[in-house]
Design a protein around this motif. Structure first.
Motif, short mmCIF file in Angstrom:
data_model
loop_
_atom_site.label_atom_id
_atom_site.label_comp_id
_atom_site.label_asym_id
_atom_site.label_seq_id
_atom_site.Cartn_x
_atom_site.Cartn_y
_atom_site.Cartn_z
N LEU A 90 0.83 -1.21 0.00
CA LEU A 90 0.00 0.00 0.00
C LEU A 90 0.86 1.26 0.00
O LEU A 90 0.55 2.24 -0.67
CB LEU A 90 -0.92 -0.01 1.22
N PHE A 91 1.96 1.21 0.74
CA PHE A 91 2.86 2.37 0.79
C PHE A 91 3.49 2.64 -0.57
O PHE A 91 3.53 3.78 -1.05
CB PHE A 91 3.96 2.11 1.82
N VAL A 271 -12.14 -24.57 3.38
CA VAL A 271 -12.99 -23.42 3.03
C VAL A 271 -12.34 -22.13 3.50
O VAL A 271 -12.30 -21.13 2.78
CB VAL A 271 -14.38 -23.58 3.67
N GLU A 272 -11.82 -22.17 4.73
CA GLU A 272 -11.22 -20.96 5.30
C GLU A 272 -9.97 -20.53 4.54
O GLU A 272 -9.75 -19.33 4.30
CB GLU A 272 -10.87 -21.19 6.78
N GLU A 273 -9.12 -21.48 4.15
CA GLU A 273 -7.93 -21.15 3.39
C GLU A 273 -8.30 -20.51 2.05
O GLU A 273 -7.72 -19.48 1.65
CB GLU A 273 -7.08 -22.41 3.15
N PHE A 274 -9.26 -21.11 1.37
CA PHE A 274 -9.67 -20.61 0.06
C PHE A 274 -10.29 -19.21 0.16
O PHE A 274 -9.91 -18.30 -0.58
CB PHE A 274 -10.68 -21.58 -0.57
N VAL A 275 -11.21 -19.04 1.11
CA VAL A 275 -11.93 -17.77 1.23
C VAL A 275 -10.99 -16.66 1.69
O VAL A 275 -10.99 -15.56 1.12
CB VAL A 275 -13.11 -17.91 2.22
N LEU A 276 -10.16 -16.93 2.72
CA LEU A 276 -9.28 -15.89 3.24
C LEU A 276 -8.20 -15.51 2.23
O LEU A 276 -7.78 -14.35 2.17
CB LEU A 276 -8.63 -16.37 4.55
N TYR A 277 -7.75 -16.46 1.43
CA TYR A 277 -6.72 -16.18 0.42
C TYR A 277 -7.23 -15.16 -0.58
O TYR A 277 -6.58 -14.14 -0.85
CB TYR A 277 -6.32 -17.48 -0.29
N TRP A 278 -8.41 -15.41 -1.13
CA TRP A 278 -8.95 -14.49 -2.13
C TRP A 278 -9.52 -13.22 -1.50
O TRP A 278 -9.52 -12.15 -2.11
CB TRP A 278 -10.00 -15.21 -2.98
N ALA A 279 -10.01 -13.33 -0.25
CA ALA A 279 -10.49 -12.14 0.45
C ALA A 279 -9.34 -11.18 0.72
O ALA A 279 -9.52 -9.95 0.69
CB ALA A 279 -11.16 -12.54 1.77
N PHE A 280 -8.17 -11.73 0.98
CA PHE A 280 -6.99 -10.89 1.21
C PHE A 280 -6.71 -10.02 -0.02
O PHE A 280 -6.50 -8.81 0.10
CB PHE A 280 -5.78 -11.77 1.53
N ILE A 285 -6.91 -4.81 -2.94
CA ILE A 285 -7.33 -4.09 -4.14
C ILE A 285 -8.28 -2.95 -3.78
O ILE A 285 -8.19 -1.84 -4.32
CB ILE A 285 -8.00 -5.06 -5.14
N ILE A 286 -9.22 -3.20 -2.86
CA ILE A 286 -10.14 -2.16 -2.42
C ILE A 286 -9.39 -1.01 -1.76
O ILE A 286 -9.65 0.17 -2.04
CB ILE A 286 -11.19 -2.74 -1.45
N MET A 287 -8.43 -1.34 -0.89
CA MET A 287 -7.65 -0.31 -0.20
C MET A 287 -6.81 0.49 -1.19
O MET A 287 -6.66 1.71 -1.05
CB MET A 287 -6.77 -0.95 0.87
N GLN A 288 -6.27 -0.18 -2.21
CA GLN A 288 -5.51 0.54 -3.23
C GLN A 288 -6.43 1.48 -4.02
O GLN A 288 -6.04 2.59 -4.36
CB GLN A 288 -4.83 -0.45 -4.18
N GLN A 291 -7.11 4.46 -1.91
CA GLN A 291 -5.93 5.32 -1.92
C GLN A 291 -5.88 6.17 -3.19
O GLN A 291 -5.58 7.36 -3.14
CB GLN A 291 -4.65 4.47 -1.85
N LYS A 292 -6.19 5.53 -4.31
CA LYS A 292 -6.16 6.23 -5.59
C LYS A 292 -7.19 7.35 -5.62
O LYS A 292 -6.90 8.47 -6.07
CB LYS A 292 -6.42 5.25 -6.73
N LYS A 293 -8.39 7.07 -5.14
CA LYS A 293 -9.44 8.10 -5.12
C LYS A 293 -9.06 9.25 -4.20
O LYS A 293 -9.30 10.42 -4.51
CB LYS A 293 -10.77 7.48 -4.66
N ARG A 294 -8.46 8.92 -3.05
CA ARG A 294 -8.05 9.95 -2.11
C ARG A 294 -6.97 10.84 -2.72
O ARG A 294 -6.99 12.06 -2.55
CB ARG A 294 -7.54 9.30 -0.82
N TYR A 295 -6.05 10.21 -3.45
CA TYR A 295 -4.99 10.98 -4.10
C TYR A 295 -5.56 11.88 -5.20
O TYR A 295 -5.19 13.05 -5.31
CB TYR A 295 -3.93 10.05 -4.70
N GLU A 296 -6.47 11.32 -6.01
CA GLU A 296 -7.07 12.11 -7.09
C GLU A 296 -7.87 13.29 -6.54
O GLU A 296 -7.85 14.39 -7.11
CB GLU A 296 -7.98 11.22 -7.94
N LYS A 297 -8.55 13.07 -5.41
CA LYS A 297 -9.32 14.15 -4.79
C LYS A 297 -8.38 15.24 -4.29
O LYS A 297 -8.63 16.43 -4.47
CB LYS A 297 -10.16 13.59 -3.65
N LEU A 298 -7.30 14.82 -3.64
CA LEU A 298 -6.32 15.77 -3.12
C LEU A 298 -5.67 16.54 -4.26
O LEU A 298 -5.47 17.76 -4.17
CB LEU A 298 -5.26 15.03 -2.30
#
Length: 307
Positions: A90-91, A271-280, A285-288, A291-298
């Motif tokens: 993210l950084f 189930v947990e391995e599969f779900v958490l892997y793709w959820a990660f 991607i959502i956080m990125q 970040q992009k929207k926040r940068y564009e707004k700024l």
């Protein structure tokens, strides 16, 4: 044993070289090489800690009688490493969108706040995780005689091969533009972090720390699919598959264990391995995106105000 030592040393050393190399290349590309010495401090401390673990395991502990305790150490290191690598992804993504300004000054200001500790902790955890895993793997293939594996030609050649491949990889990145470099290395780091998360989940389920919503008739953790016939995650799984079915898997278990070490590949995930892997990946991607929207707004506000 030499072949096993080679494979273990190569994959563990190369993963450490890959991540530490990304950190140092990143610092070089942004003109902040003064932080390199602290990265090396973390590496040296990690090597010392790994040697200490090997020494204790060899001289004090009782081999396989205590190997169960390794799981708690591995889980902790994997989860912390996953968090730190995710933070780095993210950084780096944030900085790749801030290159139009005075990037060096911005990053220098960020690194100054706890920067020394940050560099040491990142490099330390990366190397110590690989070092400790190497110790445990060597104990497993030699019946506890770690020194025997360390002195084998397989371990030496594996280390040399990892250094060569790492050198060739980073030499090839010199011609890549900084923005492209950020994107490529962020993908590598994200995949490694996701792999660490799913490996930690798998270990926690194996030793009963974490349960599952899907169990077999025998009460064991259930699997949502099984790819052993295509690519076993370990040579032992390959041997068992051949013994049970009389057929060779499509891809060797030696390749599977390599992907497991790097990407957290699992031949029969819960189930947990599969779900958490793709959820990660989804969360990153959502956080990125945020970040992009926040940068564009700024950036839009700065354009209007002339800042």
């Amino acid at each position: 044993m030499n072949v096993q030592s080679f494979l273990i040393t190569f994959r563990e050393a190369f993963e450490a070289i890959l991540i530490v190399g990304i950190i140092m290349t990143y610092l070089k590309r942004i003109g902040q090489t003064q932080w390199n010495k602290w990265v090396w401090v973390g590496v040296v401390l990690a090597l010392a800690a790994s040697y200490g673990v090997a020494l204790v395991f060899q001289t004090v502990l009782t081999g396989f009688a205590t190997m169960g305790s390794q799981n708690y150490l591995k889980i902790g290191i994997m989860l912390v490493s996953c968090v730190l690598l995710s933070h780095m992804v993210l950084f780096m993504g944030q900085q790749s969108r801030s290159m139009q300004g005075k990037l060096e000054n911005k990053i220098s200001a960020i690194l100054t706040v706890g920067g020394v500790l940050n560099m040491i902790v990142h490099s330390f955890l990366v190397v110590v995780r690989e070092g400790v895993e190497t110790v445990f793997f060597f104990a497993a293939i030699t019946g506890g005689d770690i020194q025997k594996a360390l002195q084998s030609w397989g371990a030496l050649i594996g280390l040399v091969a990892a250094l060569i491949v790492g050198y060739l990889f980073f030499r090839g990145t010199r011609k890549i533009q900084l923005k492209t470099f950020f994107r490529i290395t962020s993908v590598f780091l994200m995949m490694i972090a996701g792999g660490l998360l799913v490996q930690a989940v798998g270990i926690m389920q194996d030793i009963g720390i974490m349960g599952t919503i899907y169990k077999t008739a025998g009460g064991e953790v259930g699997e949502i699919y099984n790819l052993t016939a295509i690519m076993p995650e370990h040579p032992l799984d390959e041997t068992q598959h051949i013994r049970d079915t009389g057929e060779q898997p499509l891809i060797s278990g030696q390749v599977g264990i390599f992907f497991k070490a790097f990407l957290g590949y699992t031949q029969n995930p819960s189930v947990e391995e599969f779900v958490l892997y793709w959820a990660f990946y989804l969360v990153i991607i959502i956080m990125q995106g945020l970040q992009k929207k926040r940068y564009e707004k700024l950036h839009a506000v700065q354009s209007i105000t002339g800042a």
